[in-house]
Motif scaffolding. Sequence first.
Motif, PDB file in Angstrom:
ATOM      1  N   SER A 173       0.869  -1.242   0.174  1.00  0.00           N
ATOM      2  CA  SER A 173       0.055  -0.058   0.105  1.00  0.00           C
ATOM      3  C   SER A 173       0.870   1.249  -0.030  1.00  0.00           C
ATOM      4  N   LEU A 174       0.176   2.276  -0.102  1.00  0.00           N
ATOM      5  CA  LEU A 174       1.075   3.595   0.040  1.00  0.00           C
ATOM      6  C   LEU A 174       1.827   3.805   1.272  1.00  0.00           C
ATOM      7  N   LEU A 175       1.309   3.075   2.336  1.00  0.00           N
ATOM      8  CA  LEU A 175       1.965   3.025   3.737  1.00  0.00           C
ATOM      9  C   LEU A 175       2.723   1.933   3.850  1.00  0.00           C
ATOM     10  N   ASP A 176       2.860   0.693   3.064  1.00  0.00           N
ATOM     11  CA  ASP A 176       3.558  -0.281   3.148  1.00  0.00           C
ATOM     12  C   ASP A 176       4.288  -0.517   1.906  1.00  0.00           C
ATOM     13  N   ARG A 177       5.410   0.146   1.556  1.00  0.00           N
ATOM     14  CA  ARG A 177       5.974  -0.101   0.065  1.00  0.00           C
ATOM     15  C   ARG A 177       7.167  -0.975   0.300  1.00  0.00           C
ATOM     16  N   ARG A 178       7.170  -1.739   1.315  1.00  0.00           N
ATOM     17  CA  ARG A 178       8.572  -2.780   1.367  1.00  0.00           C
ATOM     18  C   ARG A 178       8.627  -3.629   0.136  1.00  0.00           C
ATOM     19  N   PRO A 179       7.618  -4.175  -0.280  1.00  0.00           N
ATOM     20  CA  PRO A 179       7.716  -5.092  -1.621  1.00  0.00           C
ATOM     21  C   PRO A 179       8.482  -4.453  -2.696  1.00  0.00           C
ATOM     22  N   LYS A 191       7.104 -13.428 -14.469  1.00  0.00           N
ATOM     23  CA  LYS A 191       5.732 -13.510 -14.774  1.00  0.00           C
ATOM     24  C   LYS A 191       4.826 -14.211 -13.520  1.00  0.00           C
ATOM     25  N   ILE A 192       4.856 -13.768 -12.351  1.00  0.00           N
ATOM     26  CA  ILE A 192       4.221 -14.363 -11.432  1.00  0.00           C
ATOM     27  C   ILE A 192       3.531 -13.079 -10.806  1.00  0.00           C
ATOM     28  N   SER A 193       2.005 -13.289 -10.862  1.00  0.00           N
ATOM     29  CA  SER A 193       1.296 -12.076 -10.254  1.00  0.00           C
ATOM     30  C   SER A 193       1.210 -11.703  -8.882  1.00  0.00           C
ATOM     31  N   VAL A 194       1.211 -10.690  -8.478  1.00  0.00           N
ATOM     32  CA  VAL A 194       1.082 -10.154  -7.071  1.00  0.00           C
ATOM     33  C   VAL A 194      -0.422  -9.766  -6.884  1.00  0.00           C
ATOM     34  N   VAL A 195      -1.130 -10.428  -5.800  1.00  0.00           N
ATOM     35  CA  VAL A 195      -2.353 -10.116  -5.387  1.00  0.00           C
ATOM     36  C   VAL A 195      -2.277  -9.390  -4.119  1.00  0.00           C
ATOM     37  N   THR A 196      -2.517  -8.038  -3.930  1.00  0.00           N
ATOM     38  CA  THR A 196      -2.266  -7.306  -2.717  1.00  0.00           C
ATOM     39  C   THR A 196      -3.411  -7.475  -1.663  1.00  0.00           C
ATOM     40  N   ARG A 197      -3.022  -7.510  -0.297  1.00  0.00           N
ATOM     41  CA  ARG A 197      -3.713  -7.282   0.654  1.00  0.00           C
ATOM     42  C   ARG A 197      -3.288  -6.096   1.318  1.00  0.00           C
ATOM     43  N   GLY A 198      -4.273  -5.546   2.052  1.00  0.00           N
ATOM     44  CA  GLY A 198      -3.801  -4.396   2.916  1.00  0.00           C
ATOM     45  C   GLY A 198      -3.653  -3.152   2.144  1.00  0.00           C
ATOM     46  N   THR A 199      -4.393  -2.747   1.018  1.00  0.00           N
ATOM     47  CA  THR A 199      -4.277  -1.734   0.281  1.00  0.00           C
ATOM     48  C   THR A 199      -4.782  -0.500   1.011  1.00  0.00           C
ATOM     49  N   LEU A 200      -5.549  -0.557   1.683  1.00  0.00           N
ATOM     50  CA  LEU A 200      -6.230   0.653   2.547  1.00  0.00           C
ATOM     51  C   LEU A 200      -5.751   0.747   3.981  1.00  0.00           C
ATOM     52  N   ALA A 201      -4.467  -0.219   4.000  1.00  0.00           N
ATOM     53  CA  ALA A 201      -3.729  -0.045   5.395  1.00  0.00           C
ATOM     54  C   ALA A 201      -4.588  -0.359   6.621  1.00  0.00           C
ATOM     55  N   LYS A 202      -5.555  -1.189   6.635  1.00  0.00           N
ATOM     56  CA  LYS A 202      -6.328  -1.688   7.808  1.00  0.00           C
ATOM     57  C   LYS A 202      -7.363  -0.477   7.743  1.00  0.00           C
ATOM     58  N   GLY A 203      -7.758   0.246   6.869  1.00  0.00           N
ATOM     59  CA  GLY A 203      -8.695   1.313   6.696  1.00  0.00           C
ATOM     60  C   GLY A 203      -8.128   2.587   7.140  1.00  0.00           C
ATOM     61  N   LEU A 204      -6.839   3.021   7.439  1.00  0.00           N
ATOM     62  CA  LEU A 204      -6.474   4.136   7.611  1.00  0.00           C
ATOM     63  C   LEU A 204      -6.136   5.097   6.499  1.00  0.00           C
ATOM     64  N   LEU A 205      -6.433   4.321   5.248  1.00  0.00           N
ATOM     65  CA  LEU A 205      -6.446   5.190   4.201  1.00  0.00           C
ATOM     66  C   LEU A 205      -7.781   5.345   3.712  1.00  0.00           C
ATOM     67  N   ALA A 206      -8.679   4.926   4.441  1.00  0.00           N
ATOM     68  CA  ALA A 206     -10.017   4.919   4.175  1.00  0.00           C
ATOM     69  C   ALA A 206     -11.137   5.658   5.121  1.00  0.00           C
TER      70      ALA A 206
END
Length: 298
Positions: A173-179, A191-206
């Motif tokens: 996410s915007l708050l977790d760019r470690r990857p 050619k391995i897809s990344v499926v993300t979780r935590g995009t909204l950083a536990k709702g802190l970005l929502a």
Amino acid sequence: MKYRKLGNSDIEISEVSFGCMSLEEDFEKTKELIHLAFDKGINYFDTADLYQNGNNEKMLGEAIKSFRDKIVIGTKVGNQPRENGEGWDWNPSKKYIVNSVEKSLTRLKTDYIDLYQLHGGTIDDPIDETIDAFETLKAAGKIRYYGISSIRPNVIREYVKRSKISSVMMQYSLLDRRPEESCLQLLQENKISVVTRGTLAKGLLAGKQLKNYLSYTSSDLEIVIEKLRKIPKEDRTIGQIAIQFVLNHKSITSSVVGFRTKDQLQECIKAIEIEQLSDEELNYLQNIIEPLFYKNHR
């Protein structure tokens, strides 16, 4: 809705997908939300045998039975519940994985799982045995493809080298760019897809009340939110900006979001439909906070 190819598979999944972990126990409400997501074009639903002690899979299976052949189901394995019902233990053995898939198939009311994922993983696991379990299930037609859910670079590298995984689910996410340090490029090159979780950083970005997140303080996040408010939003919310930021990276196939309400669902889907971030805005977002790096499992 837009769709992207899942790694080395022949599957295409929606850019915004449904993370079922946060589903409520009220089945009728859950069913209505899942059906609305399907009607709006979401075709990937992600669950795990661990969620709600298997009841999450049961609810999903019951809710989607009328359109099972039109969607992609992902579930996860590896956390073995203790007999006393208190907690679970990590078990990536072939025997456990092969036995567990049958229980998931029953709960999901399906003959096959589209994407079966290892729900974690350590560098000390019997990795080749784990891979053999997934390959055995694939050959038997129990699963179509497999992947891992992990944020550990050292584990991810081993699966890239030694397996035919189609995807890696990881927090980004915007708050977790470690990857970004190494994992995203590595997976993209293979050619391995990344499926993300935590995009909204536990709702802190929502819109949720700000609190410490990873090694950022709530004061750090207040500054971030203020910077985000300076982006000419028109009708874009901060949450939609966060989703657009994640999906902009070429390695990302889908952002898995946990919806609890129809309004949340509609807002996230709209992130795909409205004006996307410009290069100038993306550059601005990449500099709103100093990115973190993984300290462990490198």
